[in-house]
Scaffold this active site. Structure first.
Site: not given
Length: 399
Positions: A38, A199, A356, A379
């Site tokens: 980053r 999921k 991720g 996100g």
């Protein structure tokens, strides 16, 4: 694509105080930064502004201190890593507002780089509090946002500052937005999306948005089991959200209506236990033994995925096809990733990936550098794929 100003639109910045929002939320192990990705991403913007003789003031958060100072979440801990990546001296202010901040800014010479303390040490940051935002803005003449990864949050340092100062996108933000536009905003068709992960429940919004936008949607990982089970096929002891069968069927119906082909596994790699080197076998999707679980999609399924990648001009990827962290259940993810990389380097495919696990999976396959763009945003990348408005981006388009 919504228009926004970039560093190319900046006037002469000599001596200007530039509040530069960056993502420095890096992993730290035993007091040292263990992954500088980053920091490397924001290096071009920092150095460009410094070389143009601006006073570069870095704003960032680190961890979740919940509005109070926490010693082990001080940004002072990562200054050595920043200095190493930039190969420049970086000064530090013990607060991001108030006297300590003002004094540190006052001491700056043109071209200097100053890191302010963690913005989340103040509750006003996450609340986008007007007084806190005004206190931040008092130290700057221009706001540059280079933290796409925090753009899905309407915080003081990501959205609030743009109401106070002339605002621009940094080079990383610019690259991310241009890549995303190629991925889903205005892509070259056909478009195929690969969505994996454990999921369905965490990616319902994503799937509902994608079936209206892409030509084919590949579903892998544990999510695939839920869709397979929703078609009345027994998946044995595989990870499966049986209570979401109706949701899965609704998504498949919406896909059919939109002309999007859903690509589900036709075979799988099954095992009785989830561990490295576990005894495993390849079976047809409707022949999973009752005491076994599917941990990767099989070779015929990979062929179907690769056929779509070959046919497509644009690929958007979020999530692995199997339990790639453990061999041999990484085979499908690695094979598809390598094929996508080959198509990309051959000039036939625009490939945009993020999230991720996806970044880890592409690094594991050794092909992250061969994709058109790999987002580290997590996100924010997911919310963009879901079709949601990102406040930190939206405000830049209104400048």
């Amino acid at each position: 694509m919504p228009t926004f100003k970039t560093l190319d639109d900046l006037p002469d910045v000599t001596g200007k105080r530039i509040l530069l929002r960056v993502d420095l939320n890096v992993p730290v192990t035993d007091g040292k930064v263990s992954d500088t990705t980053r920091i490397e991403r924001v290096r071009p913007t920092i150095l460009e502004l410094s070389d143009k003789c601006a006073k570069v003031i870095l704003l960032a958060h680190f961890g979740r201190p919940k509005g109070k100072p926490v010693d082990d979440m001080s940004l002072s801990l990562i200054i050595p890593a920043i200095e190493e990546v930039l190969d420049r001296h970086v000064a530090f202010a013990s607060d991001c507002i108030g006297e300590a901040a003002a004094e540190a800014v006052e001491k700056m010479n043109n071209g200097d780089i100053l890191l302010m303390e963690n913005t989340r040490f103040h509750a006003g940051e996450e609340k986008n509090d007007k007084d806190f935002t005004a206190a931040l803005a008092a130290n700057g003449d221009i706001f540059v946002n280079d933290a796409f990864s925090a753009a899905h949050r309407a915080h003081a340092s990501t959205e609030g500052l743009a109401h106070h100062l002339p605002s621009y996108a940094g080079r990383t933000m610019q690259a991310e937005l241009e890549a995303l536009e190629k991925g889903l905003g205005n892509p070259t068709r056909p478009v195929v999306a690969i969505v994996g992960g454990a999921k369905v429940s965490t990616k319902i919004d994503l799937l509902q948005n994608l079936v209206k936008k892409v030509d084919a949607l590949v579903i892998g990982g544990g999510m695939a089991n839920t869709f397979v089970a929703a078609k009345g096929i027994n998946v044995g002891k595989s990870l499966c959200e049986h209570d979401l069968a109706d949701t899965a069927r609704a998504i498949m119906a919406e896909a059919e209506k939109s002309g999007c082909e859903i690509v589900l596994p036709v075979d799988g790699v099954v095992a009785r236990e989830f561990k490295a080197g576990a005894d495993n076998e390849i079976v047809a999707i409707d022949a999973i033994p009752a005491d076994a679980m599917m941990l990767d999609v099989g070779p015929k399924s990979v062929d179907a995925v690769n056929a779509w990648i070959s046919k497509a001009h644009t690929l958007v990827w979020n999530g692995p096809l199997g339990a790639f962290e453990i061999e041999p259940f990484d085979a499908a993810t690695v094979a598809a990733a390598k094929h996508a990389a080959n198509c990309t380097t051959g000039g036939e495919l625009v490939s945009v990936a993020g999230g991720g696990d996806t970044v880890s999976a592409l690094n594991h396959a050794g092909v992250a550098d061969d994709f058109t763009y790999v987002s580290t945003a997590g996100g924010a990348f997911l919310e963009w794929m879901e079709g949601k408005v990102l406040p930190g981006v939206e405000i830049l388009t209104k400048q």
